[in-house]
Design a protein around this motif. Sequence first.
Motif, PDB file in Angstrom:
ATOM      1  N   ASP A  99       0.858  -1.185   0.000  1.00  0.00           N
ATOM      2  CA  ASP A  99       0.000   0.000   0.000  1.00  0.00           C
ATOM      3  C   ASP A  99       0.894   1.234   0.000  1.00  0.00           C
ATOM      4  N   ASN A 100       0.682   2.115  -0.987  1.00  0.00           N
ATOM      5  CA  ASN A 100       1.566   3.281  -1.092  1.00  0.00           C
ATOM      6  C   ASN A 100       1.190   4.412  -0.129  1.00  0.00           C
ATOM      7  N   GLY A 101       0.137   4.212   0.679  1.00  0.00           N
ATOM      8  CA  GLY A 101      -0.255   5.232   1.634  1.00  0.00           C
ATOM      9  C   GLY A 101      -0.980   6.408   1.020  1.00  0.00           C
ATOM     10  N   GLN A 102      -1.249   6.370  -0.284  1.00  0.00           N
ATOM     11  CA  GLN A 102      -1.938   7.454  -0.984  1.00  0.00           C
ATOM     12  C   GLN A 102      -3.230   6.973  -1.649  1.00  0.00           C
ATOM     13  N   GLY A 103      -3.658   5.768  -1.262  1.00  0.00           N
ATOM     14  CA  GLY A 103      -4.892   5.240  -1.834  1.00  0.00           C
ATOM     15  C   GLY A 103      -4.692   4.216  -2.923  1.00  0.00           C
ATOM     16  N   LEU A 104      -3.453   3.897  -3.270  1.00  0.00           N
ATOM     17  CA  LEU A 104      -3.179   2.866  -4.277  1.00  0.00           C
ATOM     18  C   LEU A 104      -2.622   1.624  -3.601  1.00  0.00           C
ATOM     19  N   THR A 105      -3.202   0.488  -3.947  1.00  0.00           N
ATOM     20  CA  THR A 105      -2.701  -0.798  -3.453  1.00  0.00           C
ATOM     21  C   THR A 105      -2.195  -1.606  -4.642  1.00  0.00           C
ATOM     22  N   PHE A 106      -0.950  -2.038  -4.551  1.00  0.00           N
ATOM     23  CA  PHE A 106      -0.323  -2.814  -5.622  1.00  0.00           C
ATOM     24  C   PHE A 106      -0.216  -4.280  -5.191  1.00  0.00           C
ATOM     25  N   GLU A 107      -0.492  -5.167  -6.119  1.00  0.00           N
ATOM     26  CA  GLU A 107      -0.388  -6.602  -5.862  1.00  0.00           C
ATOM     27  C   GLU A 107       0.378  -7.274  -6.997  1.00  0.00           C
ATOM     28  N   VAL A 108       1.105  -8.324  -6.631  1.00  0.00           N
ATOM     29  CA  VAL A 108       1.787  -9.168  -7.610  1.00  0.00           C
ATOM     30  C   VAL A 108       1.426 -10.609  -7.299  1.00  0.00           C
ATOM     31  N   ALA A 109       0.664 -11.242  -8.176  1.00  0.00           N
ATOM     32  CA  ALA A 109       0.299 -12.646  -8.011  1.00  0.00           C
ATOM     33  C   ALA A 109       1.295 -13.499  -8.783  1.00  0.00           C
ATOM     34  N   LEU A 110       1.944 -14.434  -8.094  1.00  0.00           N
ATOM     35  CA  LEU A 110       2.988 -15.277  -8.686  1.00  0.00           C
ATOM     36  C   LEU A 110       2.557 -16.734  -8.670  1.00  0.00           C
ATOM     37  N   ALA A 111       2.731 -17.400  -9.803  1.00  0.00           N
ATOM     38  CA  ALA A 111       2.468 -18.836  -9.907  1.00  0.00           C
ATOM     39  C   ALA A 111       3.590 -19.462 -10.715  1.00  0.00           C
ATOM     40  N   VAL A 112       3.830 -20.746 -10.505  1.00  0.00           N
ATOM     41  CA  VAL A 112       4.868 -21.466 -11.239  1.00  0.00           C
ATOM     42  C   VAL A 112       4.325 -22.827 -11.636  1.00  0.00           C
ATOM     43  N   ASP A 113       4.687 -23.294 -12.829  1.00  0.00           N
ATOM     44  CA  ASP A 113       4.236 -24.606 -13.274  1.00  0.00           C
ATOM     45  C   ASP A 113       5.241 -25.678 -12.868  1.00  0.00           C
ATOM     46  N   LYS A 114       5.106 -26.868 -13.416  1.00  0.00           N
ATOM     47  CA  LYS A 114       5.988 -27.963 -13.030  1.00  0.00           C
ATOM     48  C   LYS A 114       7.357 -27.873 -13.688  1.00  0.00           C
TER      49      LYS A 114
END
Length: 588
Positions: free
Chosen positions: A167-182
Amino acid sequence: MDSKRLILATLLSALVLIGFDYFFPQAPAHQPAPQVTQSVSSPTASQASVGSAGQAAVVQPAGAVADVPDGADTRIAINAPAVQGSINLRGARLDDLVLKQYRETVKPDSPDVRVLSPLDSKRADYVDFGWRAATSDVPVALPNARTLWKASGTQLDAEHPVTLSWDNGQGLTFEVALAVDKDYMFTVTQRVHNATGQSVALYPYYRVNRGYTPEETGGMLVHEGPISVIDGRLNEGSYKSVRNDGVPPENVAWSHQGTGGWAGITDKYWLMAIVPDQASSVVGTYAWQAAQSQYQVGFTATAPVQVAAGQTVSTEAHVFAGAKEVRLLEQYEHDLHIPMFWKAVDFGWLSFLTRPVFFVLDWLNSHLGSFGLALLTFTVIVKVAFLPLTIKQMRMTWKTSRLKPQVDLIRARHKDDPVVMQQQIMMLYRKENVSLFGGFLPLFIQAPVFWCLYKDLYVTIEMRHAPFIGWVKDLSAQDPTNIFNLFGLIPFDPAQILPLLTLGAWPILYGATMFVMQKVSASSTSMDPAQQKVMMFIPLLFTFFMARQPVGLVIYYCWSNVLTAIQQIIIMGRLKAADAKPQLVAKK
């Protein structure tokens, strides 16, 4: 005449081998980055210190208050079927990854191959991603290399993706979703939730980074360095051009705008690559950051993402970090619609030949359980395929040998008039239906086969560390034995004194089989003593040349020489027997 052509063809082949030895030096394979050690220091504006890739991860669960010293790293583990390592929550970087199925050398205790290493290691290789503001008029706090992210879990594996948030504290929330295969493909989804009350425009970016200039081991035979395919066009950059051609302020040395594609940094066997959304418009770039001595290859969106108030937007890309397995790359190309992903393996400008040859060898290996046996079987297939040409060549050789007394008589009769002499010889050859180029045809046709085998043995990871019988543990490397230390009985390496002092058992066998093959050939042709001496010297010359080639290629040629000698004995025997039979003369 035929023996002279044979000598000429052999010398040309020797020049080819000299060219291989000169332009494609046999240097050690790319060494992955060493294990890194714990380091905690104060970060600069462009980097954050990172810690041990091999130690237990310190996990920051989502929602917890960050209580980590500024500059220290915190990690979550990666443990997938083909890879393991960790994600650095300081900067949300993929910077620690080893391959479970590949080792640096053939020794059982050799460490696993490392493809990603932290920023402060000696051989830094890592992947980062994030956002850039569309305008500088409205300041927006964006995540950077110093940002400490929160993780939704303690481990990333093939069954459990992980989401990082900040959360940047200015109203923006950043997310990074990570997945990996076999295998080696990560899925990276970046999301932005806007609670500021006004629209925000951001550019997403993804890039791979290399903090050193590696030794390029392939010479002109295999590309190593920046590589990309955008709009169906392959571009292979060099480290030198990226360093020298950078244009301030971003020091971009090359860029291309297009739709989809992929880009990264390739080694002989390993690849780090970014694969953006194939429907998105992007700009691919190669850049050099001199202050950090860092190469950067990646993508930035051509148009900003508009995040309206109260909305969440996302952008997705894939990150490949692993071994360039041919069939796996083609599977990704098909499943993820990645254009020309197979070109990460440098099959060269004769790929329409080298790829099919590889697939034949790979198919034979899958059925025989050994690439060595696959090479031997492939040699038989080649010999059978070229048998009609070989028979034709041997017939021309036999006819030329029988005509030698007449040719010698013509030379003696017209020795003062070379033009008439050549005309008479050509008339004789045409009358007897002898082609001067018939002996060269099989050589020219089989030359691409030689090249394909050489290329496949050198560039495909499937051949790397492929064992054969006895002392051969790696068909893609030169024979590890050496006659100059009595095949290991004397504990020293003569090649360290003089590189020429390298002569393994298989190259010696190759020289012996070549000598036998030439003796068989000489028995069917007429050579003067000078020609015989030259031909006796050539096997020795080729033996030393082949000593520095992949042992798989040497094995192929040993077996090919044996089969060629057997073919010549059988075919010439039948030609002699047919010639000895009385010919029936039709009555007039």
